[in-house]
Design a protein around this motif. Structure first.
Motif, PDB file in Angstrom:
ATOM      1  N   ASP A  67      37.380  35.556  26.923  1.00 26.28           N
ATOM      2  CA  ASP A  67      36.452  35.560  28.051  1.00 26.28           C
ATOM      3  C   ASP A  67      36.933  34.542  29.078  1.00 26.28           C
ATOM      4  N   ILE A  68      37.092  34.992  30.299  1.00 21.09           N
ATOM      5  CA  ILE A  68      37.554  34.145  31.400  1.00 21.09           C
ATOM      6  C   ILE A  68      36.396  33.973  32.378  1.00 21.09           C
ATOM      7  N   PRO A  69      36.135  32.736  32.795  1.00 19.84           N
ATOM      8  CA  PRO A  69      35.053  32.528  33.765  1.00 19.84           C
ATOM      9  C   PRO A  69      35.351  33.269  35.079  1.00 19.84           C
ATOM     10  N   ALA A  70      34.332  33.933  35.589  1.00 20.10           N
ATOM     11  CA  ALA A  70      34.466  34.662  36.863  1.00 20.10           C
ATOM     12  C   ALA A  70      34.107  33.735  38.014  1.00 20.10           C
ATOM     13  N   SER A  71      33.971  34.303  39.207  1.00 22.09           N
ATOM     14  CA  SER A  71      33.639  33.477  40.371  1.00 22.09           C
ATOM     15  C   SER A  71      32.260  32.830  40.221  1.00 22.09           C
ATOM     16  N   ASP A  72      31.347  33.530  39.590  1.00 23.12           N
ATOM     17  CA  ASP A  72      30.026  32.968  39.318  1.00 23.12           C
ATOM     18  C   ASP A  72      30.132  32.141  38.034  1.00 23.12           C
ATOM     19  N   PRO A  73      29.690  30.880  38.036  1.00 21.97           N
ATOM     20  CA  PRO A  73      29.852  30.018  36.849  1.00 21.97           C
ATOM     21  C   PRO A  73      29.177  30.547  35.594  1.00 21.97           C
ATOM     22  N   GLU A  74      28.223  31.437  35.720  1.00 20.92           N
ATOM     23  CA  GLU A  74      27.507  31.897  34.539  1.00 20.92           C
ATOM     24  C   GLU A  74      27.984  33.256  34.047  1.00 20.92           C
ATOM     25  N   THR A  75      28.962  33.844  34.694  1.00 21.95           N
ATOM     26  CA  THR A  75      29.477  35.143  34.253  1.00 21.95           C
ATOM     27  C   THR A  75      30.923  35.000  33.790  1.00 21.95           C
ATOM     28  N   TYR A  76      31.270  35.860  32.875  1.00 19.44           N
ATOM     29  CA  TYR A  76      32.618  35.838  32.305  1.00 19.44           C
ATOM     30  C   TYR A  76      33.201  37.248  32.346  1.00 19.44           C
ATOM     31  N   THR A  77      34.505  37.297  32.464  1.00 19.71           N
ATOM     32  CA  THR A  77      35.213  38.567  32.409  1.00 19.71           C
ATOM     33  C   THR A  77      35.958  38.607  31.087  1.00 19.71           C
ATOM     34  N   SER A  78      35.808  39.691  30.359  1.00 18.51           N
ATOM     35  CA  SER A  78      36.473  39.828  29.075  1.00 18.51           C
ATOM     36  C   SER A  78      37.818  40.534  29.269  1.00 18.51           C
ATOM     37  N   VAL A  79      38.868  39.963  28.696  1.00 17.48           N
ATOM     38  CA  VAL A  79      40.221  40.524  28.813  1.00 17.48           C
ATOM     39  C   VAL A  79      40.735  40.806  27.406  1.00 17.48           C
ATOM     40  N   ASP A  80      41.187  42.039  27.183  1.00 17.77           N
ATOM     41  CA  ASP A  80      41.773  42.425  25.894  1.00 17.77           C
ATOM     42  C   ASP A  80      43.295  42.405  26.017  1.00 17.77           C
ATOM     43  N   PHE A  81      43.956  41.894  24.991  1.00 18.50           N
ATOM     44  CA  PHE A  81      45.421  41.917  24.981  1.00 18.50           C
ATOM     45  C   PHE A  81      45.911  41.932  23.542  1.00 18.50           C
ATOM     46  N   ASP A  82      47.133  42.412  23.358  1.00 22.08           N
ATOM     47  CA  ASP A  82      47.756  42.488  22.028  1.00 22.08           C
ATOM     48  C   ASP A  82      48.640  41.260  21.835  1.00 22.08           C
ATOM     49  N   ILE A  83      48.430  40.546  20.737  1.00 24.99           N
ATOM     50  CA  ILE A  83      49.292  39.393  20.491  1.00 24.99           C
ATOM     51  C   ILE A  83      49.872  39.367  19.083  1.00 24.99           C
ATOM     52  N   GLU A  84      49.150  39.818  18.105  1.00 25.68           N
ATOM     53  CA  GLU A  84      49.634  39.746  16.743  1.00 25.68           C
ATOM     54  C   GLU A  84      50.483  40.964  16.434  1.00 25.68           C
ATOM     55  N   ILE A  85      51.722  40.730  16.098  1.00 26.06           N
ATOM     56  CA  ILE A  85      52.609  41.824  15.711  1.00 26.06           C
ATOM     57  C   ILE A  85      53.079  41.537  14.300  1.00 26.06           C
ATOM     58  N   ASP A  86      52.723  42.401  13.389  1.00 27.56           N
ATOM     59  CA  ASP A  86      53.143  42.282  12.003  1.00 27.56           C
ATOM     60  C   ASP A  86      54.193  43.346  11.731  1.00 27.56           C
ATOM     61  N   THR A  87      55.278  42.935  11.119  1.00 33.17           N
ATOM     62  CA  THR A  87      56.299  43.900  10.736  1.00 33.17           C
ATOM     63  C   THR A  87      56.439  43.893   9.225  1.00 33.17           C
ATOM     64  N   GLU A  88      56.670  45.043   8.690  1.00 35.94           N
ATOM     65  CA  GLU A  88      56.827  45.199   7.253  1.00 35.94           C
ATOM     66  C   GLU A  88      58.074  46.025   7.006  1.00 35.94           C
ATOM     67  N   THR A  89      58.884  45.604   6.070  1.00 36.30           N
ATOM     68  CA  THR A  89      60.080  46.373   5.740  1.00 36.30           C
ATOM     69  C   THR A  89      59.948  46.911   4.328  1.00 36.30           C
ATOM     70  N   THR A  90      60.388  48.137   4.154  1.00 39.57           N
ATOM     71  CA  THR A  90      60.381  48.787   2.852  1.00 39.57           C
ATOM     72  C   THR A  90      61.729  49.434   2.645  1.00 39.57           C
ATOM     73  N   THR A  91      62.312  49.239   1.480  1.00 39.22           N
ATOM     74  CA  THR A  91      63.585  49.879   1.159  1.00 39.22           C
ATOM     75  C   THR A  91      63.292  51.036   0.216  1.00 39.22           C
ATOM     76  N   ILE A  92      63.738  52.230   0.607  1.00 36.71           N
ATOM     77  CA  ILE A  92      63.490  53.413  -0.222  1.00 36.71           C
ATOM     78  C   ILE A  92      64.805  54.125  -0.499  1.00 36.71           C
ATOM     79  N   LEU A  93      64.817  54.884  -1.583  1.00 40.48           N
ATOM     80  CA  LEU A  93      65.990  55.688  -1.916  1.00 40.48           C
ATOM     81  C   LEU A  93      66.071  56.888  -0.987  1.00 40.48           C
ATOM     82  N   THR A  94      67.287  57.238  -0.624  1.00 41.85           N
ATOM     83  CA  THR A  94      67.494  58.456   0.142  1.00 41.85           C
ATOM     84  C   THR A  94      67.696  59.608  -0.848  1.00 41.85           C
ATOM     85  N   GLU A  95      67.786  60.811  -0.323  1.00 42.64           N
ATOM     86  CA  GLU A  95      68.047  61.965  -1.189  1.00 42.64           C
ATOM     87  C   GLU A  95      69.392  61.801  -1.886  1.00 42.64           C
TER      88      GLU A  95
END
Length: 109
Positions: A67-95
């Motif tokens: 939540d970021i304060p807007a021009s009015d001190p009592e109102t806020y603007t909500s901003v969504d963003f992606d920050i957490e990136i999880d990577t997972e590796t799996t080793t599998i047999l091929t044919e």
């Protein structure tokens, strides 16, 4: 006299090249050592390189909002963003890897 000096210099240079050649041949013929810590990684890399197994990467990202304060001190603007990136590796047999294991089992049976 000058020609003899040049011949002597050329012979020394040839001897130097022969010595360097022998040194390089010894380095090429020397066995490569692999430490115990890296043997598992080395073996897995060879299995993947042969095409018997493959690595699958999966990534996921989570959204967060602030939540970021807007021009009015009592109102806020909500901003969504992606920050957490999880990577997972799996080793599998091929044919090919499955066929290879089956062939080894049939040979030993």
């Amino acid at each position: 006299m000058e020609v003899r000096s040049e011949i002597s210099s050329a012979n020394r240079e040839l001897d130097s090249f022969k010595y360097r050649e022998l040194t390089l041949k010894r380095k090429i013929a020397a066995p490569q050592s692999i430490t115990e810590n890296t043997i598992k990684e080395f073996e897995m890399a060879n299995i993947i390189r042969l095409g018997l197994a493959k690595v699958i990467y999966t990534a996921s990202a989570g959204t967060h909002s602030i939540d970021i304060p807007a021009s009015d001190p009592e109102t806020y603007t909500s901003v969504d963003f992606d920050i957490e990136i999880d990577t997972e590796t799996t080793t599998i047999l091929t044919e090919l890897g499955e066929l290879f294991i089956e062939a080894c089992r049939n040979k030993n049976a």
